[in-house]
Design a protein around this motif. Sequence first.
Motif, PDB file in Angstrom:
ATOM      1  N   LEU A  84      16.602  -6.741  -5.296  1.00 20.11           N
ATOM      2  CA  LEU A  84      16.537  -5.434  -4.241  1.00 20.11           C
ATOM      3  C   LEU A  84      15.492  -4.783  -4.361  1.00 20.11           C
ATOM      4  CD1 LEU A  84      20.361  -4.504  -4.695  1.00 20.11           C
ATOM      5  CD2 LEU A  84      19.323  -5.855  -2.558  1.00 20.11           C
ATOM      6  N   VAL A  85      15.030  -4.554  -5.205  1.00 19.00           N
ATOM      7  CA  VAL A  85      13.958  -3.577  -5.577  1.00 19.00           C
ATOM      8  C   VAL A  85      12.638  -4.267  -5.148  1.00 19.00           C
ATOM      9  CG1 VAL A  85      12.482  -2.158  -7.046  1.00 19.00           C
ATOM     10  CG2 VAL A  85      15.061  -2.474  -7.754  1.00 19.00           C
ATOM     11  N   ARG A  86      12.381  -5.628  -5.418  1.00 17.29           N
ATOM     12  CA  ARG A  86      11.192  -6.298  -5.064  1.00 17.29           C
ATOM     13  C   ARG A  86      11.058  -6.444  -3.485  1.00 17.29           C
ATOM     14  NH1 ARG A  86      13.009  -9.690  -9.536  1.00 17.29           N
ATOM     15  NH2 ARG A  86      11.714  -9.104 -11.440  1.00 17.29           N
ATOM     16  N   SER A  87      12.388  -6.617  -2.839  1.00 17.61           N
ATOM     17  CA  SER A  87      12.381  -6.911  -1.465  1.00 17.61           C
ATOM     18  C   SER A  87      12.150  -5.623  -0.627  1.00 17.61           C
ATOM     19  CB  SER A  87      13.942  -7.422  -0.868  1.00 17.61           C
ATOM     20  OG  SER A  87      14.804  -6.537  -1.298  1.00 17.61           O
ATOM     21  N   ALA A  88      12.291  -4.367  -1.261  1.00 16.50           N
ATOM     22  CA  ALA A  88      12.006  -3.260  -0.831  1.00 16.50           C
ATOM     23  C   ALA A  88      10.983  -2.474  -1.059  1.00 16.50           C
ATOM     24  CB  ALA A  88      13.274  -2.362  -0.746  1.00 16.50           C
ATOM     25  N   SER A  89      10.230  -2.878  -2.047  1.00 13.24           N
ATOM     26  CA  SER A  89       8.849  -2.206  -2.602  1.00 13.24           C
ATOM     27  C   SER A  89       7.866  -2.323  -1.721  1.00 13.24           C
ATOM     28  CB  SER A  89       8.561  -2.856  -3.994  1.00 13.24           C
ATOM     29  OG  SER A  89       8.472  -4.556  -3.856  1.00 13.24           O
ATOM     30  N   GLY A  90       7.700  -3.421  -0.900  1.00 11.14           N
ATOM     31  CA  GLY A  90       6.406  -3.545  -0.030  1.00 11.14           C
ATOM     32  C   GLY A  90       6.550  -2.897   1.295  1.00 11.14           C
ATOM     33  N   ALA A  91       8.057  -2.495   1.692  1.00 18.53           N
ATOM     34  CA  ALA A  91       8.287  -1.819   3.019  1.00 18.53           C
ATOM     35  C   ALA A  91       7.649  -0.402   3.109  1.00 18.53           C
ATOM     36  CB  ALA A  91       9.612  -2.143   3.311  1.00 18.53           C
ATOM     37  N   SER A  92       7.332   0.015   4.287  1.00 17.02           N
ATOM     38  CA  SER A  92       6.993   1.107   4.719  1.00 17.02           C
ATOM     39  C   SER A  92       8.177   2.201   4.931  1.00 17.02           C
ATOM     40  CB  SER A  92       5.918   1.471   5.882  1.00 17.02           C
ATOM     41  OG  SER A  92       6.573   0.973   6.917  1.00 17.02           O
TER      42      SER A  92
END
Length: 1362
Positions: A283-291
């Motif tokens: 979950l953290v990895r999927s949201a880490s690159g989003a603005s």
Amino acid sequence: MDESLAAAQGHVSALSCFPPSVGRDVAVAVVKPLAAGLGNPNTHSLLRTDRQVKWTMEVLCYGLTLPLDRDTVKLCVDVYTDWLMALVFHRSSTPPPINRDPNLYVQKILRHLYFLFLPRSDQESPVYLTLCQQVLSAVRSLVRKSSMMSRETWETLLHFLLRINHAMLAPPTAAGVLSDLSMAVFLEVWLQSCSQCFPSRLLWQTCRQMLHSWKHQPAVVEQWSRGTAALTSRLLPLVFGSSFPPFKVSDEDAALVPAAMGDRHVSHTWFRFLHMFSNPVDLVRSASGASQDEVLKTGDDQLPGIFFRAMRGVNELVNAFLGVAVVNREQPEQLQLNTGITTRIHFRDRLPSLGVSVSQSPFRDHLPAHGLLRPRSGSAPPTPVNIHVTDPPPPRTSPPSQKREPKAPYKFSLTSSSRHYSSLLPPFPLSLCSSLQHLPHPLRCNLDSLLHLFGSWLFDAALITTDSNLSGRHSDVTLLSERWAAGRAEACGTLCRIFTCKKTAENILSVYLSRFYLVLLQSLQEACPLVVASILLNSTGLFCCDLKGINLLLPTFISVLESVLLDRDLIKFKGLVSLVDLRQASIFILLSLLPLPLQLRSVQSQVSLAGKLPASDVTGGNFLCLKHRLFSLLIGALQTETDTCNIQLLLSAMLNVVHDSAAVAAAGSLQQEMESQSKRTGRTRRNSGTTSFSGQSDAAAVLWVHMVHFLTRRLTSQWRNDSAVCLLALEVLGGLAKVEVQVEDMERRRVVSSVCTYIVFQCSRPPPLHSKDLHSIIVAAFFCLNIWLTRHPALLNQQECLSEVLEIVELGISGSKSRQKQEVKWKEEKELNPASLRVKEAAEATLNCVMQVSGACTNVDRSLNEDAVIGSYCLTDSNLKKFRYFVLESSVILGLLEPEPEQAQSPSLMVVIRGPSGCNSWSLQLHLLPRSGQALTQNILIPEKRSVTPEVSGTQCGVKHHLIPENIKRFPSVKADQSIPALHNTVTHEVQQQLDYLQAALKTQNQIETQPRGCGHSGIMTTCRPPLPVSNFQVTRLFLSHLGLLTPESVKDPGINGILAPLASLDSSLPGFSEKLRCLDQLPSRTCESAFVLYMRAGQRTATEILRNVENYRNVQINFLDFLSSLGQPEEVGRQQQVGGANPSSSDFAAVLSDSGGAVFDGRRFVLKSTDALMDITFIVPSTQTCTGDWLKSSEEASSSNQNHPDSCPAEGMKSCCCFSEVFDSKSKILIVWAECFEDIERFPLSDLLSETRTQTENSASNVHLLFIHPLKTGLYRICFHGNVSSKLGLVAPLVSGSVVSRRSLGFLVTEMVINCCHRRRLERDSAPPPHVRRKHMINDIILHYSSRRSEPAFYSGLFHR
């Protein structure tokens, strides 16, 4: 997964080829007749053949895709949900083909119902939600009631649920309100399938892939947590047995797992379902690159809460496998982290890692149930207040086991299904329970097995900020850390709890230890408040469970503890956690760190942590350099702490630290003396060692002075209104009096003065504030004063100190002082109005202490009775007849024995004084010269008769005596001489007769004086000689008279019934007098207490096994024998200990012990005694022979057995038997248990031991104090104390659960713990009078029955006759 979705979308109805109006009209025309016959048992279906049914189903499938503006869709749903029940029972309204082959048609119906859940424009309307809910309810009823479902039907049903959930949950936006209900039905159906028709491997893989794409929805993680919890509750009894604590869930969640599911299916389903939800860190990895805009658009703002809920679910599973339950309190509405939503937080939505772990155990360490103190920044004295931040949870009817709070039932209503999931985020602030100690169950699994299951998830979650994939794509690591702090805190807290629950002999893989230490270093250095708080709250026992290499983290933890304990406000933690509980957890960690520097002072660090530790945390090569930081941290924490419970914990550590430092200094001094006598070859090394030892001695003295200053200052100022803190502070002060350090007498004088000031303050409180607890504190202050006076009698040589102590004694006895400001009131004019009878008795005990200590003689045998004086072996009536017995002030019995005339050359007397303070014997002798002039005898003072020659005889000289000067007539008289008339002018007739008579008498006397001269006798003067010494003395009369006891006023009867004269006699000829004196002598003058010492080897469960350990030294550790030797000196049972007499010393311990493991001190022949001027503590080591021996006989049995052995002394046998009977019959007992395995504490057979030692009484287990000692590999000892939880006086010092002590201080601290526990018990019970009061009552009874009512002449006559 792709094939399943493609198969579902491949079916298209033929009506879709026609214009929409045509299809709609056909659907309406077909569905209305079918719906009209539903629910009517008398109606038969219009469809009779398979072709008719299939064609109709094509129309119904198209009708499900129509808009909701009409009832067509609703009627289609009604028809299909009715036909689904064909697998449950047959109806006449159901077409016969469906009744003949229900599985085939149900599979087609489920494929058609999928189109109802496809996205549509009006899917948020209430009608649509009701239709979807109707379908899901029908599916749930089908699964619960049907018993005819084939495997194909089960798989079709599972595919149907997977597809409809994927349609709702797969989009990146937030799911609708149906997601919760849909996932709940999917969970129940899937678990039912695992019981009746286990899903295929391909289906499990499909489900796992789909769940991976649903993880961004809150409903998924919530239902996954429910399922894993329900399966775990069924799995634990299968893995660990029925004795393992059950992991209880709500009844609704427990019903998710069918009761008919086999054991093998349970384990397989649990493992597969657990791993159905992949690593939460994704979950953290999927949201880490989003603005930020993308996050708001896609709904990823819920990901931190989902991540937290997933880690909390893992935490609950870990607690279940450890046998630990999490207890939290429900919070009212709280503001959520990083959200603007305010919602009510339920019990199940709390943060467990920040909760409190307790175990299901009959012995549980509880802190006292009194008011807490809210931390504040002011320096005003603390005031007890109550916390009003939360309401207590509702009462629970279930037993205190591992139970998750039941969730709200999943009713099929729009209200419950539309709840928000912002509650997945942790609530702030948290108010935690005050008890932070937890003991996992002994049958728990190994930590490596637990880490194999959950380790990868926990370690990844705890180190998300150091992930290379994240750091390269997210530049602001701080923002990332704060956003996911709740989940990280959950993971770190769970890891700390796992490693804290390490078993005694368990080995953990090095890879797990290294990763865990890396997590702690990284998390503590980042100093995220929530993460730091979670680590501290779950690491209270981290440094006392023998983790390999854990001491490397000592500098880092000290830095964190300094930031918490030395900060009065803790602003960065406010709103996140209860500050009181955070400080308390930090204090428990500090208690385990304090002995480490002195224990590991010579250990060098073999691992380089360069770059991992800040400069302030790097040790100087060894651990000794951290001693100053820890001691300063302890003192600083005491200065900033305001909570009552936390202050007590810190105070309990003070005595441990000071005594350990003094013991190290004493050992260094002894080693220095030994080295000074060694060879001169090592002179250089000796010089360096001398400097080191000298520095340690000075450091111990400085620490002692600093602690004493702090305690005395706070005792008389900030703490004087807090009874629990003051009581523990007084106990610590009493222990510091016994620590041997070289300090000035002025420092000790300061303590006495402070205690006296404290007593004055408490006694001067207004009457409405006086209570039993207040008087208990005053009694404790007097007891502390007694300890200091007996340990340091030189203080009474100072006149100011003696006067101050006596004034306090006067205040306690009478209620006021004679000297008050400028006014002085005589004691005869004062009225006795003490604060209470207990305070008066405590003051009397202090007065007895002063009288026995001040100016006391040394090397005087003070324990003789009439038998020893006469030289007999039995106190009989014939021996008593040789004594005279008197009573002084109705409180002291004097036994006086005058020796025979031929045995005494000078007046001698033997005195046996029996008073409230004890029995003392004195031998008195009257000498004309001091004892230093014994070489001069009285014969030298009597000159020999010599012949007198005329030459040396005296010569008589005539001397004429004049009444007035001869030359008075030479001087002329003046008028003043005539102012006084002559005698013959003023006398009367009567006076003249008297003068004549006097003149005649003078004349006669003159004639007599001149008669020898006229008779011719010799005028030679003879030398004066003293009379010869007499051989018969009335010594009793002389003794009473010389001491001022024999006066006309002292023997005069006051004339009041029941009140004797100050000096009265006793009639020893009355029957029973000797027995009463014997009973009086058996009453101890000191407080006698006892404790039992047991040894429990690893894995032992029965009382017989535990009692058999001490019979041979091979069954116990060598450190246990050293511990026994530090408790006291061996003493033979029945032998009266004499002051200055010959008693076995500590050097005889090895000789007495022989080859036993301590069983020789079981009370049959020897015990261990720790004796001082106030206390007499007996340590008994029970064995298997103790329980069947004859040493627990009653006094009647003991006396009868003594008659069979005339060589034994009946009095001593009676006294011994009576003493140990009191030990075993006492209502409150102290058991000291040496536990090789810390996990065995939870299974200690207390009830069996009480029954074996014949001490089982009603509610006896609740009156037992258990002190467990567990040896650690570092040479230190871990303490676990289970005391009486109903005490209102707070903790007992100096040993509390969680503390760690050294070998040097263990014996001393255990003895102090026994003394303080027994003293607390006496303070709480009015039926436990002090020894001098018991003796006083016995003396009054003797006076009442044996006083001799003589008249004054008869009393005097008895003195002059033998």
